[in-house]
Scaffold this motif. Structure first.
Motif, PDB file in Angstrom:
ATOM      1  N   ASN A  66       0.826  -1.208   0.000  1.00  8.75           N
ATOM      2  CA  ASN A  66       0.000   0.000   0.000  1.00  8.75           C
ATOM      3  C   ASN A  66       0.863   1.261   0.000  1.00  8.75           C
ATOM      4  O   ASN A  66       1.150   1.838   1.045  1.00  8.75           O
ATOM      5  CB  ASN A  66      -0.937  -0.026   1.221  1.00  8.75           C
ATOM      6  CG  ASN A  66      -1.960   1.091   1.175  1.00  8.75           C
ATOM      7  OD1 ASN A  66      -2.139   1.757   0.156  1.00  8.75           O
ATOM      8  ND2 ASN A  66      -2.640   1.302   2.288  1.00  8.75           N
TER       9      ASN A  66
ATOM     10  N   GLU B 228       2.204   4.833  -5.099  1.00  4.65           N
ATOM     11  CA  GLU B 228       2.466   4.498  -6.500  1.00  4.65           C
ATOM     12  C   GLU B 228       1.575   3.374  -7.016  1.00  4.65           C
ATOM     13  O   GLU B 228       1.558   3.108  -8.213  1.00  4.65           O
ATOM     14  CB  GLU B 228       3.935   4.064  -6.677  1.00  4.65           C
ATOM     15  CG  GLU B 228       4.961   5.140  -6.367  1.00  4.65           C
ATOM     16  CD  GLU B 228       5.193   5.304  -4.876  1.00  4.65           C
ATOM     17  OE1 GLU B 228       4.987   4.325  -4.127  1.00  4.65           O
ATOM     18  OE2 GLU B 228       5.553   6.429  -4.451  1.00  4.65           O
ATOM     19  N   ARG B 229       0.847   2.710  -6.105  1.00  2.00           N
ATOM     20  CA  ARG B 229       0.058   1.554  -6.522  1.00  2.00           C
ATOM     21  C   ARG B 229      -1.441   1.808  -6.382  1.00  2.00           C
ATOM     22  O   ARG B 229      -1.887   2.431  -5.426  1.00  2.00           O
ATOM     23  CB  ARG B 229       0.431   0.321  -5.692  1.00  2.00           C
ATOM     24  CG  ARG B 229       1.823  -0.231  -5.961  1.00  2.00           C
ATOM     25  CD  ARG B 229       1.994  -1.565  -5.247  1.00  2.00           C
ATOM     26  NE  ARG B 229       3.306  -2.157  -5.493  1.00  2.00           N
ATOM     27  CZ  ARG B 229       4.364  -1.996  -4.708  1.00  2.00           C
ATOM     28  NH1 ARG B 229       4.254  -1.239  -3.609  1.00  2.00           N
ATOM     29  NH2 ARG B 229       5.511  -2.567  -5.003  1.00  2.00           N
ATOM     30  N   ASN B 230      -2.201   1.269  -7.330  1.00  2.00           N
ATOM     31  CA  ASN B 230      -3.662   1.278  -7.257  1.00  2.00           C
ATOM     32  C   ASN B 230      -4.108  -0.119  -6.815  1.00  2.00           C
ATOM     33  O   ASN B 230      -3.913  -1.089  -7.551  1.00  2.00           O
ATOM     34  CB  ASN B 230      -4.266   1.625  -8.625  1.00  2.00           C
ATOM     35  CG  ASN B 230      -5.785   1.569  -8.608  1.00  2.00           C
ATOM     36  OD1 ASN B 230      -6.411   1.651  -7.555  1.00  2.00           O
ATOM     37  ND2 ASN B 230      -6.389   1.398  -9.779  1.00  2.00           N
TER      38      ASN B 230
ATOM     39  N   SER C  25      -7.166  -2.639  -5.374  1.00  2.00           N
ATOM     40  CA  SER C  25      -8.609  -2.841  -5.239  1.00  2.00           C
ATOM     41  C   SER C  25      -8.876  -4.215  -4.661  1.00  2.00           C
ATOM     42  O   SER C  25      -8.186  -5.186  -5.002  1.00  2.00           O
ATOM     43  CB  SER C  25      -9.313  -2.707  -6.598  1.00  2.00           C
ATOM     44  OG  SER C  25      -9.151  -1.405  -7.123  1.00  2.00           O
TER      45      SER C  25
ATOM     46  N   GLY D 156      -6.280   4.003   1.635  1.00  4.49           N
ATOM     47  CA  GLY D 156      -5.444   3.841   0.455  1.00  4.49           C
ATOM     48  C   GLY D 156      -5.801   2.630  -0.380  1.00  4.49           C
ATOM     49  O   GLY D 156      -5.224   2.430  -1.452  1.00  4.49           O
TER      50      GLY D 156
ATOM     51  N   ASN E 232      -8.976   0.490  -2.223  1.00 14.53           N
ATOM     52  CA  ASN E 232     -10.358   0.592  -2.690  1.00 14.53           C
ATOM     53  C   ASN E 232     -11.060  -0.736  -2.434  1.00 14.53           C
ATOM     54  O   ASN E 232     -10.814  -1.723  -3.129  1.00 14.53           O
ATOM     55  CB  ASN E 232     -10.383   0.921  -4.189  1.00 14.53           C
ATOM     56  CG  ASN E 232      -9.526   2.129  -4.519  1.00 14.53           C
ATOM     57  OD1 ASN E 232      -9.845   3.243  -4.135  1.00 14.53           O
ATOM     58  ND2 ASN E 232      -8.421   1.908  -5.228  1.00 14.53           N
TER      59      ASN E 232
ATOM     60  N   GLN F 195     -10.229  -0.455 -14.160  1.00 13.30           N
ATOM     61  CA  GLN F 195      -9.920   0.649 -13.248  1.00 13.30           C
ATOM     62  C   GLN F 195      -8.413   0.871 -13.093  1.00 13.30           C
ATOM     63  O   GLN F 195      -7.966   1.450 -12.117  1.00 13.30           O
ATOM     64  CB  GLN F 195     -10.529   0.357 -11.878  1.00 13.30           C
ATOM     65  CG  GLN F 195     -12.044   0.423 -11.832  1.00 13.30           C
ATOM     66  CD  GLN F 195     -12.542   1.810 -11.505  1.00 13.30           C
ATOM     67  OE1 GLN F 195     -12.007   2.477 -10.635  1.00 13.30           O
ATOM     68  NE2 GLN F 195     -13.564   2.257 -12.217  1.00 13.30           N
ATOM     69  N   ASP F 196      -7.636   0.398 -14.070  1.00  8.77           N
ATOM     70  CA  ASP F 196      -6.180   0.589 -14.068  1.00  8.77           C
ATOM     71  C   ASP F 196      -5.549   0.104 -12.765  1.00  8.77           C
ATOM     72  O   ASP F 196      -4.865   0.858 -12.072  1.00  8.77           O
ATOM     73  CB  ASP F 196      -5.849   2.067 -14.300  1.00  8.77           C
ATOM     74  CG  ASP F 196      -4.345   2.318 -14.427  1.00  8.77           C
ATOM     75  OD1 ASP F 196      -3.647   1.413 -14.914  1.00  8.77           O
ATOM     76  OD2 ASP F 196      -3.885   3.398 -14.004  1.00  8.77           O
ATOM     77  N   PRO F 197      -5.733  -1.197 -12.404  1.00 10.60           N
ATOM     78  CA  PRO F 197      -5.197  -1.670 -11.117  1.00 10.60           C
ATOM     79  C   PRO F 197      -3.739  -2.103 -11.223  1.00 10.60           C
ATOM     80  O   PRO F 197      -3.251  -2.472 -12.299  1.00 10.60           O
ATOM     81  CB  PRO F 197      -6.090  -2.871 -10.811  1.00 10.60           C
ATOM     82  CG  PRO F 197      -6.386  -3.434 -12.176  1.00 10.60           C
ATOM     83  CD  PRO F 197      -6.475  -2.245 -13.110  1.00 10.60           C
ATOM     84  N   ASP F 198      -3.045  -2.062 -10.115  1.00 11.85           N
ATOM     85  CA  ASP F 198      -1.732  -2.682  -9.988  1.00 11.85           C
ATOM     86  C   ASP F 198      -1.836  -3.969  -9.177  1.00 11.85           C
ATOM     87  O   ASP F 198      -1.198  -4.970  -9.497  1.00 11.85           O
ATOM     88  CB  ASP F 198      -0.759  -1.723  -9.293  1.00 11.85           C
ATOM     89  CG  ASP F 198      -0.504  -0.469 -10.109  1.00 11.85           C
ATOM     90  OD1 ASP F 198       0.021  -0.597 -11.225  1.00 11.85           O
ATOM     91  OD2 ASP F 198      -0.850   0.625  -9.634  1.00 11.85           O
TER      92      ASP F 198
ATOM     93  N   HIS G 241      -0.846  -7.918 -13.559  1.00 12.44           N
ATOM     94  CA  HIS G 241      -1.368  -7.526 -12.247  1.00 12.44           C
ATOM     95  C   HIS G 241      -0.942  -8.538 -11.198  1.00 12.44           C
ATOM     96  O   HIS G 241      -0.823  -9.737 -11.469  1.00 12.44           O
ATOM     97  CB  HIS G 241      -2.897  -7.443 -12.281  1.00 12.44           C
ATOM     98  CG  HIS G 241      -3.436  -6.582 -13.370  1.00 12.44           C
ATOM     99  ND1 HIS G 241      -3.866  -7.098 -14.571  1.00 12.44           N
ATOM    100  CD2 HIS G 241      -3.590  -5.238 -13.458  1.00 12.44           C
ATOM    101  CE1 HIS G 241      -4.285  -6.116 -15.356  1.00 12.44           C
ATOM    102  NE2 HIS G 241      -4.115  -4.976 -14.696  1.00 12.44           N
TER     103      HIS G 241
END
Length: 565
Positions: A343, A346-348, A350, A362, A364, A386-389, A413
């Motif tokens: 977390n 720089e990271r997305n 979910s 931080g 989702n 949703q452009d996840p990492d 991913h």
């Protein structure tokens, strides 16, 4: 000015001087005290004379409470707020008629409120004021003492704030249970005791003749209290009000949440589940500790080589990490510890969960709602747009979810999820049995963690235990380990629970090596995969448990409880 009908009647018959009646009436009105109590406190009339006067005016039945059995009082309708507000007590019930003990029968609103609250026909029964007050005090005092609530408890627990946005239900006996002080204090006491004792779950269980409360402490249930069975309905109603559930619905299971505010800056969440049983509703509360994910990977009980494997898998930009084990084995904490490491700004990240147990800033988090049409698979599809990492799926339950999760792992991913299997090797065969192609499993899964939770021995009271050499070998220790081996057993002291305090994880951390990939491609069975992992130096759950025994962290009995010998 006379504010009470009874005062006007007393003035009409000139039983008490007008100035004294007026002063007494105004004082009772302003202080919100019973007018009859004020009359007696000021010695304006004797209790028996007041009752005789009311009897003549109202023609209500007159009962001597000295000859009445207090055990006959219907406890289902004992509510402190209702009793104190109306200065009246539900005395007994005959069919659909509830007889209310009053000292002032001119207060018609008293019967109206009891009738409204209980949905029964309310009839007044005249009693002497001094005896009524003693009955009220005795009833409410008895209730508190039966629940184990002391005066100190009342001071400390009365004002604890719980999320209980109250929704009035005129058709329910428990419509004002929010203000049922003894029950409120008792429930608050149970919740606080559970937190202080490190419990993970609270069980409120009704039976035919008894009611019991149990806490799950370090994975084992312990009986804590046996409140009176007559209070079962009110305890259930209070918990349902706190959880914002429908207190009138007793036929179907319900799920809710409680947020208990211990102070301005500290709150504890509880997940609540109700279940209709033969003798009432069983209610189970799970304590959701958001701090559990913040303790750090070093505190979870991984062996150094296992921790290194997990951290290396988390550093990879893609792939799938699977955590497996039975319910209550700590899978969620393991996943969230990993998510907490990942977390960063720089990271997305979910997550799709059912339910969301730990809230982290931080990340989702999506609550799965199957009834509304939001499944794990639907959430995963949305995540990929949703452009996840990093993606975390609470559980892989079906082929559709597995296929989308594997696709995400193959397209750049990092995916974390759980499965309900007994070992790391069985996780691979489970995916195959679901229908996931072997080449997809071999190309996407990077690490599998199988885990259990074992109770830690209390360092203050544990003692060495002597076992025969043959028995140690039978348990799984090697000849090399035995000469320097010291096993400890649980004893018990005032600082622990039965010789145990806290829990630690026992893990099998299996990376998907090239040798295991080859076995997956040939659809090899779990036994062959497990043997290959052993040959590559990967400890099984049993071997990891014995390492904890050898280090004095857990007892052999506890290791046998959570792993097979």
């Amino acid at each position: 000015m006379l504010h009470h009908s009874l005062a006007a009647l007393l003035l009409r018959d000139k039983l008490i001087p007008e100035d004294k009646l007026t002063a007494c009436s105004e004082y009772a009105w302003e202080s919100k005290l019973p007018f009859t109590s004020c009359l007696l406190d000021r010695k304006l009339i004797k209790p028996n004379d007041l009752a005789a006067f009311c009897y003549q005016e109202s023609n209500c039945p007159w009962i001597d409470l000295d000859a009445f059995n207090i055990d006959a009082v219907p406890t289902d309708y004992i509510n402190e707020r209702l009793i104190r507000k109306n200065h009246a007590v539900p005395l007994y019930q005959r069919g659909n008629v509830l007889y209310i003990a009053v000292s002032d029968p001119t207060r018609i609103e008293t019967l109206d409120e009891f009738q409204f609250r209980t949905r029964l026909q309310a009839e007044a029964v005249l009693v002497e004021e001094d005896k009524l007050q003693k009955l009220i005090d005795k009833l409410l005092e008895n209730e508190s003492s039966m629940l184990g609530v002391t005066e100190q408890d009342e001071q400390e627990l009365r004002d604890i704030d719980a999320s209980d946005e109250f929704k009035e239900d005129a058709g329910s006996v428990m419509a004002d249970v929010k203000n049922d002080a003894p029950i409120v204090i008792y429930i608050n006491k149970m919740l606080l005791d559970a937190i202080k004792r490190g419990a993970s779950d609270l069980h409120f269980e009704p039976y035919e003749q008894e009611y019991r409360v149990r806490f799950r402490i370090d994975g084992v249930l312990h009986e804590i209290a046996r409140p009176p069975i007559a209070l079962a309905g009110r305890i259930a109603a209070r918990l349902k009000v706190m959880s914002q559930l429908d207190i009138a619905e007793r036929r179907l299971p319900q799920d809710g949440r409680i947020k208990l505010k211990l102070s301005k800056h500290k709150a504890i969440d509880f997940r609540v589940s109700t279940l209709p049983t033969l003798y009432g509703e069983k209610i189970v509360l799970r304590i959701l500790d958001a701090q559990a994910a913040m303790i750090g990977i070093e505190s979870l009980g991984y062996e150094p080589d296992q921790q290194k494997l997990y951290e290396e898998a988390l550093e990879k930009p893609q792939g799938m990490i699977l955590v497996t084990g039975p319910t209550g084995s700590g899978k969620t904490v393991s996943l969230y510890t990993g998510l907490n490491i990942l977390n960063t700004p720089e990271r997305n990240i979910s997550t799709a969960e059912d339910p969301v147990e730990i809230n982290l800033m931080g990340i989702n988090q999506v609550q799965i709602n199957v009834k509304a049409g939001l499944t794990f698979a639907d959430a995963l599809r949305s995540f990929l747009r949703q452009d996840p990492d990093v993606v975390m799926v609470g559980e892989i339950r079906d082929l559709e979810t597995a296929e989308i999760a594997i696709k995400a792992a193959q397209t750049g991913h990092l995916v974390l999820s759980t499965l309900h299997t007994n070992s790391a090797a069985e996780t691979l065969t489970r995916l195959m049995n679901m229908g996931v192609p072997a080449y997809n499993i071999a190309g996407s899964v990077s690490l599998i963690i199988a885990q259990r939770l074992a109770r830690r021995l209390c360092n203050l009271c544990k003692e060495p235990e002597e076992l025969p050499h043959e028995e140690l070998l039978r348990q799984g220790f090697t000849e090399e380990q035995i000469p320097n081996l010291t096993i400890h057993k649980a004893v018990g002291c005032d600082q622990c629970t039965g010789g145990y305090k806290g829990r630690t994880g026992i893990y099998e951390v299996m990376p998907i090596t090239s040798a295991i990939q080859e076995l997956i491609m040939t659809s090899a069975g779990a036994l062959k995969i497990a043997q290959t992992a052993r040959n590559e130096g990967i400890n099984s759950l049993r071997q990891s448990a014995l390492l904890k025994v050898a280090s004095g962290v857990v007892s052999l009995i506890e290791a046998n409880r959570v792993t097979s010998s």
